[in-house]
Scaffold this motif. Structure first.
Motif, PDB file in Angstrom:
ATOM      1  N   ILE A  10       0.797  -1.216  -0.093  1.00 39.45           N
ATOM      2  CA  ILE A  10       0.075   0.056  -0.026  1.00 39.45           C
ATOM      3  C   ILE A  10       0.933   1.357   0.014  1.00 39.45           C
ATOM      4  N   GLU A  11       0.785   2.039  -0.982  1.00 38.78           N
ATOM      5  CA  GLU A  11       1.334   3.400  -1.016  1.00 38.78           C
ATOM      6  C   GLU A  11       0.368   4.548  -0.503  1.00 38.78           C
ATOM      7  N   CYS A  12       0.419   5.412   0.170  1.00 39.08           N
ATOM      8  CA  CYS A  12      -0.331   6.535   0.437  1.00 39.08           C
ATOM      9  C   CYS A  12       0.461   7.487   1.411  1.00 39.08           C
ATOM     10  N   GLU A  13      -0.289   8.693   1.239  1.00 41.15           N
ATOM     11  CA  GLU A  13       0.180   9.817   2.152  1.00 41.15           C
ATOM     12  C   GLU A  13       0.495   9.412   3.660  1.00 41.15           C
ATOM     13  N   PRO A  14       1.533   9.998   4.106  1.00 37.32           N
ATOM     14  CA  PRO A  14       1.906   9.842   5.646  1.00 37.32           C
ATOM     15  C   PRO A  14       0.586  10.011   6.751  1.00 37.32           C
ATOM     16  N   ALA A  15      -0.169  10.874   6.394  1.00 40.12           N
ATOM     17  CA  ALA A  15      -1.328  11.113   7.237  1.00 40.12           C
ATOM     18  C   ALA A  15      -2.311  10.014   7.151  1.00 40.12           C
ATOM     19  N   ILE A  16      -2.762   9.432   6.014  1.00 35.70           N
ATOM     20  CA  ILE A  16      -3.466   8.404   5.721  1.00 35.70           C
ATOM     21  C   ILE A  16      -2.698   7.005   6.431  1.00 35.70           C
ATOM     22  N   LYS A  17      -1.218   6.876   6.249  1.00 40.45           N
ATOM     23  CA  LYS A  17      -0.872   5.724   6.645  1.00 40.45           C
ATOM     24  C   LYS A  17      -0.947   5.796   8.295  1.00 40.45           C
ATOM     25  N   SER A  18      -0.745   7.001   8.892  1.00 43.99           N
ATOM     26  CA  SER A  18      -0.990   7.123  10.524  1.00 43.99           C
ATOM     27  C   SER A  18      -2.275   6.682  10.659  1.00 43.99           C
ATOM     28  N   ILE A  19      -3.342   6.875  10.022  1.00 43.06           N
ATOM     29  CA  ILE A  19      -4.742   6.540  10.470  1.00 43.06           C
ATOM     30  C   ILE A  19      -4.893   5.102  10.241  1.00 43.06           C
ATOM     31  N   LEU A  20      -4.337   4.452   9.103  1.00 45.75           N
ATOM     32  CA  LEU A  20      -4.423   3.039   8.742  1.00 45.75           C
ATOM     33  C   LEU A  20      -3.641   2.292  10.159  1.00 45.75           C
ATOM     34  N   ILE A  21      -2.288   2.898  10.456  1.00 46.62           N
ATOM     35  CA  ILE A  21      -1.724   2.107  11.792  1.00 46.62           C
ATOM     36  C   ILE A  21      -2.619   2.115  13.030  1.00 46.62           C
ATOM     37  N   HIS A  22      -3.277   3.284  13.052  1.00 46.66           N
ATOM     38  CA  HIS A  22      -4.142   3.348  14.369  1.00 46.66           C
ATOM     39  C   HIS A  22      -5.390   2.614  14.052  1.00 46.66           C
ATOM     40  N   ILE A  23      -5.944   2.443  13.033  1.00 41.42           N
ATOM     41  CA  ILE A  23      -7.164   1.504  12.869  1.00 41.42           C
ATOM     42  C   ILE A  23      -6.822  -0.094  13.117  1.00 41.42           C
ATOM     43  N   ASP A  24      -5.387  -0.492  12.661  1.00 41.80           N
ATOM     44  CA  ASP A  24      -4.849  -1.647  12.765  1.00 41.80           C
ATOM     45  C   ASP A  24      -4.674  -1.946  14.294  1.00 41.80           C
ATOM     46  N   SER A  25      -4.185  -0.989  15.310  1.00 42.99           N
ATOM     47  CA  SER A  25      -3.964  -1.290  16.516  1.00 42.99           C
ATOM     48  C   SER A  25      -5.104  -1.102  17.479  1.00 42.99           C
ATOM     49  N   THR A  26      -6.086  -0.495  17.054  1.00 39.52           N
ATOM     50  CA  THR A  26      -7.190  -0.205  17.815  1.00 39.52           C
ATOM     51  C   THR A  26      -8.424  -1.309  17.689  1.00 39.52           C
ATOM     52  N   GLN A  27      -8.499  -1.325  16.172  1.00 42.58           N
ATOM     53  CA  GLN A  27      -9.691  -2.003  15.867  1.00 42.58           C
ATOM     54  C   GLN A  27      -9.635  -3.363  15.265  1.00 42.58           C
ATOM     55  N   LEU A  28      -8.391  -3.744  14.820  1.00 45.23           N
ATOM     56  CA  LEU A  28      -8.075  -4.855  14.122  1.00 45.23           C
ATOM     57  C   LEU A  28      -7.068  -5.892  14.879  1.00 45.23           C
ATOM     58  N   ASN A  29      -6.921  -5.463  16.187  1.00 43.24           N
ATOM     59  CA  ASN A  29      -6.001  -6.365  17.019  1.00 43.24           C
ATOM     60  C   ASN A  29      -4.603  -6.438  16.398  1.00 43.24           C
ATOM     61  N   ASN A  30      -3.947  -5.491  15.706  1.00 40.34           N
ATOM     62  CA  ASN A  30      -2.573  -5.641  14.863  1.00 40.34           C
ATOM     63  C   ASN A  30      -2.592  -6.855  13.927  1.00 40.34           C
ATOM     64  N   ASP A  31      -3.745  -7.153  13.256  1.00 44.15           N
ATOM     65  CA  ASP A  31      -3.883  -8.489  12.336  1.00 44.15           C
ATOM     66  C   ASP A  31      -3.924  -7.854  10.815  1.00 44.15           C
ATOM     67  N   ALA A  32      -3.715  -6.850  10.592  1.00 48.47           N
ATOM     68  CA  ALA A  32      -3.981  -6.213   8.963  1.00 48.47           C
ATOM     69  C   ALA A  32      -2.485  -6.098   8.384  1.00 48.47           C
ATOM     70  N   ILE A  33      -1.687  -5.306   9.145  1.00 52.14           N
ATOM     71  CA  ILE A  33      -0.218  -4.680   8.775  1.00 52.14           C
ATOM     72  C   ILE A  33       0.431  -5.640   8.927  1.00 52.14           C
ATOM     73  N   ILE A  34       1.302  -6.266   7.892  1.00 52.46           N
ATOM     74  CA  ILE A  34       2.442  -7.079   8.194  1.00 52.46           C
ATOM     75  C   ILE A  34       3.882  -6.458   8.686  1.00 52.46           C
ATOM     76  N   GLU A  35       4.054  -5.150   7.594  1.00 47.49           N
ATOM     77  CA  GLU A  35       5.223  -4.305   7.960  1.00 47.49           C
ATOM     78  C   GLU A  35       4.881  -3.096   7.529  1.00 47.49           C
ATOM     79  N   ASP A  36       5.505  -2.148   8.453  1.00 44.53           N
ATOM     80  CA  ASP A  36       5.608  -0.763   8.267  1.00 44.53           C
ATOM     81  C   ASP A  36       6.978  -0.390   7.415  1.00 44.53           C
TER      82      ASP A  36
END
Length: 79
Positions: A10-36
């Motif tokens: 996934i390529e995105c703006e840094p602000a969107i990336k920050s939101i995606l990381i927040h969603i992964d950690s709070t709503q998806l139990n770190n189950d979506a993102i493999i690597e930052d």
């Protein structure tokens, strides 16, 4: 023994990336993102892309504000 995980880059703006990381950690139990990878790239599990995208859409709708068009009456008065 190492295990391969199928992912999507996934390529995105840094602000969107920050939101995606927040969603992964709070709503998806770190189950979506493999690597930052860097400030604009993430490796995400293939089966989680649609879920992550839906959650991002919801989050962006919460923060998006519809602008009210300006009143054109000033133009009619010759201003």
């Amino acid at each position: 023994m190492p295990r391969a995980i199928r992912g999507v880059l996934i390529e995105c703006e840094p602000a969107i990336k920050s939101i995606l990381i927040h969603i992964d950690s709070t709503q998806l139990n770190n189950d979506a993102i493999i690597e930052d990878l860097d400030e604009t790239h993430l490796m995400v599990k293939e089966q989680m892309v649609k879920t992550l995208q839906a959650r991002l859409d919801e989050k962006l709708k919460e923060t998006y504000r519809v602008e009210v068009p300006l009143d054109d009456s000033d133009e009619d008065k010759g201003m």
